[in-house]
Design an enzyme around this catalytic site. Structure first.
Site, PDB file in Angstrom:
ATOM      1  CB  CYS A  52      15.844  43.399  31.657  1.00 48.13           C
ATOM      2  SG  CYS A  52      17.154  42.196  31.930  1.00 48.13           S
ATOM      3  CD  GLU A  75      11.246  47.603  31.006  1.00 46.92           C
ATOM      4  OE1 GLU A  75      11.691  48.685  30.591  1.00 46.92           O
ATOM      5  OE2 GLU A  75      11.954  46.585  31.133  1.00 46.92           O
ATOM      6  CD  GLU A  83      22.592  42.209  27.442  1.00 50.18           C
ATOM      7  OE1 GLU A  83      22.541  42.487  28.644  1.00 50.18           O
ATOM      8  OE2 GLU A  83      23.316  41.342  26.965  1.00 50.18           O
ATOM      9  CE  LYS A 105      26.675  57.253  32.447  1.00 50.71           C
ATOM     10  NZ  LYS A 105      25.717  57.290  33.578  1.00 50.71           N
TER      11      LYS A 105
HETATM   12  P1  NAD Z   1      18.487  54.137  31.208  1.00 48.23           P
HETATM   13  O1  NAD Z   1      18.409  53.849  29.757  1.00 48.23           O
HETATM   14  O2  NAD Z   1      17.767  55.318  31.736  1.00 48.23           O
HETATM   15  O3  NAD Z   1      20.005  54.335  31.653  1.00 48.23           O
HETATM   16  C1  NAD Z   1      20.975  53.334  31.435  1.00 48.23           C
HETATM   17  C2  NAD Z   1      22.338  53.983  31.335  1.00 48.23           C
HETATM   18  O4  NAD Z   1      22.371  54.803  30.174  1.00 48.23           O
HETATM   19  C3  NAD Z   1      22.695  54.882  32.516  1.00 48.23           C
HETATM   20  O5  NAD Z   1      24.060  54.706  32.827  1.00 48.23           O
HETATM   21  C4  NAD Z   1      22.441  56.267  31.959  1.00 48.23           C
HETATM   22  O6  NAD Z   1      23.224  57.254  32.590  1.00 48.23           O
HETATM   23  C5  NAD Z   1      22.863  56.088  30.515  1.00 48.23           C
HETATM   24  N1  NAD Z   1      22.294  57.050  29.566  1.00 48.23           N
HETATM   25  C6  NAD Z   1      21.125  57.710  29.634  1.00 48.23           C
HETATM   26  N2  NAD Z   1      20.975  58.516  28.564  1.00 48.23           N
HETATM   27  C7  NAD Z   1      22.074  58.356  27.782  1.00 48.23           C
HETATM   28  C8  NAD Z   1      22.508  58.894  26.544  1.00 48.23           C
HETATM   29  N3  NAD Z   1      21.773  59.766  25.873  1.00 48.23           N
HETATM   30  N4  NAD Z   1      23.691  58.480  26.046  1.00 48.23           N
HETATM   31  C9  NAD Z   1      24.448  57.587  26.696  1.00 48.23           C
HETATM   32  N5  NAD Z   1      24.096  57.042  27.880  1.00 48.23           N
HETATM   33  C10 NAD Z   1      22.917  57.425  28.418  1.00 48.23           C
HETATM   34  O7  NAD Z   1      18.030  52.800  31.930  1.00 48.23           O
HETATM   35  P2  NAD Z   1      17.822  52.572  33.493  1.00 48.23           P
HETATM   36  O8  NAD Z   1      16.572  53.264  33.896  1.00 48.23           O
HETATM   37  O9  NAD Z   1      19.099  52.868  34.201  1.00 48.23           O
HETATM   38  O10 NAD Z   1      17.611  50.982  33.539  1.00 48.23           O
HETATM   39  C11 NAD Z   1      16.377  50.358  33.408  1.00 48.23           C
HETATM   40  C12 NAD Z   1      16.183  49.829  32.004  1.00 48.23           C
HETATM   41  O11 NAD Z   1      17.237  48.929  31.679  1.00 48.23           O
HETATM   42  C13 NAD Z   1      14.909  49.036  31.833  1.00 48.23           C
HETATM   43  O12 NAD Z   1      14.282  49.391  30.638  1.00 48.23           O
HETATM   44  C14 NAD Z   1      15.390  47.594  31.771  1.00 48.23           C
HETATM   45  O13 NAD Z   1      14.534  46.709  31.102  1.00 48.23           O
HETATM   46  C15 NAD Z   1      16.704  47.754  31.073  1.00 48.23           C
HETATM   47  N6  NAD Z   1      17.568  46.596  31.319  1.00 48.23           N
HETATM   48  C16 NAD Z   1      17.731  45.683  30.300  1.00 48.23           C
HETATM   49  C17 NAD Z   1      18.511  44.546  30.505  1.00 48.23           C
HETATM   50  C18 NAD Z   1      18.677  43.494  29.421  1.00 48.23           C
HETATM   51  O14 NAD Z   1      19.537  42.648  29.559  1.00 48.23           O
HETATM   52  N7  NAD Z   1      17.894  43.520  28.353  1.00 48.23           N
HETATM   53  C19 NAD Z   1      19.126  44.354  31.733  1.00 48.23           C
HETATM   54  C20 NAD Z   1      18.940  45.299  32.739  1.00 48.23           C
HETATM   55  C21 NAD Z   1      18.152  46.430  32.515  1.00 48.23           C
END
Ligand code: NAD
Length: 594
Positions: A386, A485, A352, A277
């Site tokens: 991240c 963040e 992550e 997804k």
């Molecule tokens: P997000 O959590 O908003 O969304 C990530 C994914 O989760 C999307 O595909 C979204 O549709 C899905 N999602 C949202 N709500 C959900 C739910 N209730 N159930 C299942 N899936 C759901 O994150 P974002 O804004 O897309 O990405 C940015 C974040 O990702 C930042 O906090 C960043 O630090 C983190 N990130 C972490 C790493 C790492 O390796 N630690 C790497 C990249 C990004």
């Protein structure tokens, strides 16, 4: 004329496909800035063949030493006017993107379920827009629980055959995926730029890195099931690993293509089938990935991709009973929601999550290199990474001078169109994200910090979601801009007194993803590395990922590790098998008393 010898490794066909050799030379030249003028000599120093079932040679591994004779380095070529002009490259990138975008608009984006591109059962769609100018890129199928059910069922049906396929065959198929990605690397780069706003200079090689992920895990297919032998007096005890089953992979919008492959490649190599997804703000290259995997010959149902909104499609995936584990990359709060959603079906989770990573610069550091790394690690990739070092902890004695130089560098960063090779900062992914980043300008001021550079939106080409790279000084460790963040080109500077002070400030956040330390005192470097509460520490270096190393965070930054064998620990179950050596004594119960 100078001569350069470059050690360069590549997976090549054992029969030495000359086209590929030329491709490797091209890549080596781009990476090193050294271009062969006087011919190329290729010397194979190691060449192994792997046989597959029907006896034909499989992919070999060829380590080459390329001797690029009479090369000229980039500076010389630039002086001689031999390099293409930036404006020509910009135009070439636009020319490459135009037909791809036209096709995308015409076709739209459907789900890939059981090897077929399909619409949502509900018929619902959503639009994905470019952050550059708001243009509609495609109409995207909006999946819900019914579509997830179809995909999870396809993944469950495909699982047994994929699990039981000879590992050498799986390996071969995953190498083919890598080939397919490499063939389309330039297309993937321009599409990712237009879909996410990332500058081309960072995206140009992202697809090649993704292909590397597939190659790395392809080569691991053959020992994924390896275990231990733990003999005891009366038994042979062995362990082995088996794939856990169909898994869900949920990814964010930052560098989406590369990040997806980090998760999907090891899952497939382990023998799991996948329902992916992707993030709703960047669905374009995930769609392409699913097509390339199919094109490479990976059986239908092994990788399924369902597009949609997190709270709908994502949530349904985390709740589906056929899905055994969820590999998630995204925000910390979403991770917590997923844990709760998956609890009733006992989902194994790998998270992550977010970060507020410190880069600590001591007085005795190589300050020029430290400055380069500080600027790179927060202003590359629009700060939407991240592992970005979003807090600069600078020792008091050098703070003023260092900040002066830093200010000049931040002011000179080039904001522009993501396809322009000169661009260092492109538009942010989405207007909602722009609003979030800009909200921190007021937060900084309200908390009493100083916006030394930036702090405003920027009127960039296309009128998209551009923001000025921002530098905040005069901050304290407990301010919101030092704790939360921001996930944009936004750096908060916090001075410190000494080693203990630096450690205390660095650890005083909820996150613990990465830490960066700059010092010439190796004892101190190791002491600080030991004391930092973070999953990954780089000493005198920016973030350079080596695929076998563990990737992941502590505290609110995640659960579990990716990379090398760590990925298999997540996607596989360890099974213990015990065989009696002979006729050891078994307790006898239920013997009738005489
Ligand atoms: P997000 O959590 O908003 O969304 C990530 C994914 O989760 C999307 O595909 C979204 O549709 C899905 N999602 C949202 N709500 C959900 C739910 N209730 N159930 C299942 N899936 C759901 O994150 P974002 O804004 O897309 O990405 C940015 C974040 O990702 C930042 O906090 C960043 O630090 C983190 N990130 C972490 C790493 C790492 O390796 N630690 C790497 C990249 C990004």
């Amino acid at each position: 004329m100078p001569h350069f010898t470059i050690e360069y490794s590549a997976n090549l066909d054992a029969r030495v496909d000359m086209d590929k050799v030329v491709e490797v030379v091209r890549k080596a030249a781009v990476e090193t800035g050294i271009f062969p003028l006087g011919g190329i000599r290729v010397r194979a120093v190691r060449c192994e063949h792997y046989a597959i079932a029907d006896g034909t040679p499989d992919f070999g591994f060829l380590d080459m030493v390329l001797r690029l004779g009479e090369g000229r380095d980039l500076a010389t070529r630039k002086k001689a006017g031999e390099l293409p002009k930036s404006s020509d490259v910009f135009q070439a990138n636009r020319d490459r993107a135009a037909p791809l975008l036209k096709q995308l608009r015409a076709d739209g984006i459907g789900h890939m379920i059981d090897g077929k591109i399909v619409a949502s059962i509900s018929g619902e769609t959503f639009e994905t827009n470019s952050p550059v100018d708001g243009a509609v890129l495609a109409s995207v199928a909006r999946g819900n629980a019914e579509d997830i059910d179809r995909a999870a069922t396809a993944a469950a049906l495909a699982f047994k055959a994929w699990r039981d396929m000879p590992a050498t065959m799986r390996k071969k198929l995953l190498h083919r995926v890598a080939d397919a990605i490499e063939d389309r690397a330039d297309d993937i780069a321009v599409l990712e730029c237009i879909d996410t706003g990332q500058a081309h200079r960072f995206m140009a090689k992202a697809a090649l890195r993704a292909a590397e992920n597939f190659r790395f895990f392809a080569d691991k297919c053959t020992d994924a099931r390896d275990g231990l032998n733990m003999p005891s007096d009366e038994h042979w005890n062995v362990s082995t690993r088996v794939p856990i089953g169909p898994v869900g992979v949920i990814t964010p919008w930052n560098t989406p293509f590369m990040l997806s492959t980090w998760k999907i490649a090891p899952a497939l190599a382990a023998g799991c089938t996948v329902v992916h997804k992707p993030a709703e703000w960047s669905p374009v290259t995930a769609d392409l990935l699913s097509r390339l995997v199919k094109q490479a010959g990976v059986p239908d149902g092994v990788l399924n991709t369902v597009h949609g909104i997190g709270e709908e499609a994502g949530k349904a995936l985390t709740e589906h009973p056929a899905i055994k584990a969820i590999a998630f990359v995204g925000e910390t709060s979403t991770g917590a929601a997923i844990m709760a959603q998956g609890a009733p079906s006992l989902k194994r989770v790998h998270f992550e999550l977010g970060g507020k990573n410190p880069v600590i610069v001591f007085e005795d550091a190589d300050l020029d290199r430290a400055l380069d790394a500080v600027v790179f690690m927060i202003y590359s990739l629009n700060g939407e990474r991240c592992t970005s070092s979003s807090r600069l902890l600078i020792q008091q004695g050098i703070a003023e001078k260092f900040i002066e130089k830093l200010t000049a560098r931040v002011k000179a960063l080039k904001i522009g169109h993501p396809l322009d090779p000169a661009t260092e900062i492109g538009p942010l992914i989405h207007e909602r994200h722009l609003e979030k980043v800009c909200a921190y300008f007021d937060v900084a001021r309200k908390d009493g910090a100083v916006i030394a550079v930036g702090g405003k939106t920027h009127d960039g080409p296309g009128g998209g979601h551009y923001v000025q790279p921002t530098l905040v000084t005069g901050a304290h460790a407990n301010m919101r801009v030092a704790q939360e963040e921001v996930f944009g080109p936004f750096l908060t500077v916090i001075p410190f007194r000494d080693e203990n002070d630096a450690i205390e400030i660095a650890n005083a956040v909820q996150y613990g993803l990465t830490g960066y330390v700059w010092t010439s005192d190796m004892g101190r470097a190791l002491r600080v590395a030991d004391a930092l509460e973070a999953g990954m520490i780089w000493l005198n270096s920016e973030n350079v990922r080596h695929l076998p190393t563990p990737f992941g965070g502590m505290k609110s930054s995640g659960i579990g590790r990716d990379g090398g064998d760590y990925s298999f620990e997540f996607y596989m179950e360890t099974k213990h098998v015990s065989l009696a050596r002979g006729t050891h004594k078994i307790q006898r119960l239920g013997i009738p008393s005489s």
